[in-house]
Design a protein around this motif. Structure first.
Motif, PDB file in Angstrom:
ATOM      1  N   ILE A 252       1.014  -1.110  -0.260  1.00  0.00           N
ATOM      2  CA  ILE A 252      -0.497  -0.112   0.364  1.00  0.00           C
ATOM      3  C   ILE A 252       1.082   1.325  -0.069  1.00  0.00           C
ATOM      4  CG2 ILE A 252      -2.274  -0.973   1.116  1.00  0.00           C
ATOM      5  CD1 ILE A 252      -0.783   0.470   3.702  1.00  0.00           C
ATOM      6  N   VAL A 258      -6.540   6.522  -0.483  1.00  0.00           N
ATOM      7  CA  VAL A 258      -6.918   4.971  -0.835  1.00  0.00           C
ATOM      8  C   VAL A 258      -8.235   4.736  -1.882  1.00  0.00           C
ATOM      9  CG1 VAL A 258      -9.037   5.593   1.591  1.00  0.00           C
ATOM     10  CG2 VAL A 258      -8.689   3.570   0.878  1.00  0.00           C
ATOM     11  N   TYR A 342      -6.681   0.150   5.105  1.00  0.00           N
ATOM     12  CA  TYR A 342      -5.845   0.787   4.539  1.00  0.00           C
ATOM     13  C   TYR A 342      -5.235   2.178   5.966  1.00  0.00           C
ATOM     14  CZ  TYR A 342      -3.624   4.704   2.349  1.00  0.00           C
ATOM     15  OH  TYR A 342      -3.153   5.826   1.578  1.00  0.00           O
TER      16      TYR A 342
END
Length: 371
Positions: A252, A258, A342
């Motif tokens: 990520i 996000v 996230y």
């Protein structure tokens, strides 16, 4: 030849534009990047949609495609490829193998069902859960009515006893023999079909063992990702679901927001409107379908097991202004779960259901004062 061509034209950077199809581009892209050549991807759908713009023809072949791809790259209509590394690469491969094995298992089960419906149509009523341990052990040895009648109740019990099975399955013995005696299944070809059923049972069991091994490896791998264990604090999200999400999402740290992951998963909202016409808003379905699948499964499980998400689902489907359908609500909750995941992975926070509910923006109730 590309380096020579760039040198002749005094160009310092080479950009390779790919229309990625299947797995053929992986090694080429990796080798190019290792040698200092930039690699970008052009969406095959974009190539297909622009083929008529080039020469007003529906023709699409290997001669025309390179020019279409080059023009799209020149105009900046490309994306940067992502090849997972280290633990994320391992998770991605394991996730792919798990999907393939699941497809093989479903195929074997469906083929077994076909044979059973022809030669023992009452098998579901007789056996109950056909893919259960008791049923598979019996089908592995005596799948059809004539063999079951020959065995009798004691013979079936002995098969299960030899397999060291324990549980309530023994209580179904009398029913199984009863259905076998009154079965209206076909007789011709039963010997060959019984052999096939035994093969399918063996295949299902082997696939179950392989799936268990892969899922164990996936659980070990995801634990190497910082803060991943914190996500399991969300009721309803288990280790298999979490490993599936992490495998498809990748590292990520490459995302700034996000919303980029939401778009990657195909959960981004799109609408087609023109003038007074307001089109229906729906999700794009573009991107990684397996990531979308695992997020949706996580949403369904969270609504079933977590009180805070159950409350949220009820609110979305029953609110006075713009109530959502149940499927729409689950999509919204899947996006909410994605933001939570996230946040946990990015900041190392601990999941707090009360804080999650406080963060939901709800319209204030207007007070009606009687004059």
């Amino acid at each position: 030849w590309a380096v020579e061509l760039a040198a002749k034209n005094e160009k310092k950077q080479i950009v390779l534009g790919l229309e990625p199809t299947g797995h053929y581009w992986f090694c080429l892209a990796t080798w190019m990047i290792a040698n200092g050549i930039s690699v970008v991807q052009v969406n095959p759908y974009a190539v297909k949609q622009t083929k008529e713009v080039e020469d007003n023809s529906q023709l699409k072949d290997d001669t025309k495609d390179p020019k279409l791809i080059a023009n799209l790259v020149k105009d900046g209509n490309f994306g940067m490829p992502y090849l997972p590394e280290k633990v994320y690469a391992e998770l991605r491969r394991l996730s792919m193998f798990r999907e393939q094995l699941n497809e093989d298992r479903i195929r074997a089960i469906n083929r077994m069902h076909r044979e059973m419906k022809i030669y023992f149509p009452e098998y579901k009523e007789a056996l109950g859960r056909v893919e259960g341990a008791f049923s598979l052990e019996l089908l592995k040895q005596t799948p059809f009515p004539e063999e079951i009648q020959t065995l009798g109740e004691e013979g079936i019990r002995q098969i299960w006893h030899d397999a060291k099975l324990r549980g309530r399955g023994y209580s179904r013995v009398r029913e199984i023999v009863g259905y076998a005696k009154t079965s209206v299944g076909m007789k011709d070809g039963a010997e060959a079909s019984a052999m096939a059923v035994k093969w399918f049972v063996k295949e299902i069991r082997e696939l179950d063992e392989k799936l268990a091994e892969i899922e164990k490896l996936m659980r070990e791998k995801y634990q190497e990702i910082p803060y991943a264990k914190n996500i399991l604090e969300i009721s309803g999200i288990g280790e298999n679901t979490l490993s599936g999400i992490l495998a498809e999402m990748g590292d990520i740290s490459r995302f700034d927001d996000v919303k980029e992951i939401q778009k990657l998963s195909g959960l981004g909202l799109v609408a087609c409107s023109s003038g007074k016409h307001k089109g229906e808003t729906k999700i794009s379905h573009r991107g990684r379908k397996r990531l979308r699948y695992w997020l949706f499964q996580a949403a369904k499980s969270a609504v079933a097991h977590a009180e805070e998400f159950k409350e949220l689902h009820v609110y979305y489907t029953t609110r006075a202004d713009n109530p959502l359908k149940k499927m729409q609500s689950l999509i919204v909750i899947a996006c909410k779960l994605l933001r939570i995941i996230y946040g946990i992975l990015k900041n190392g926070t601990v999941y707090d259901p009360k804080k999650m509910l406080r963060d939901i923006r709800r319209p204030e109730k207007k007070e009606v004062i009687a004059a």
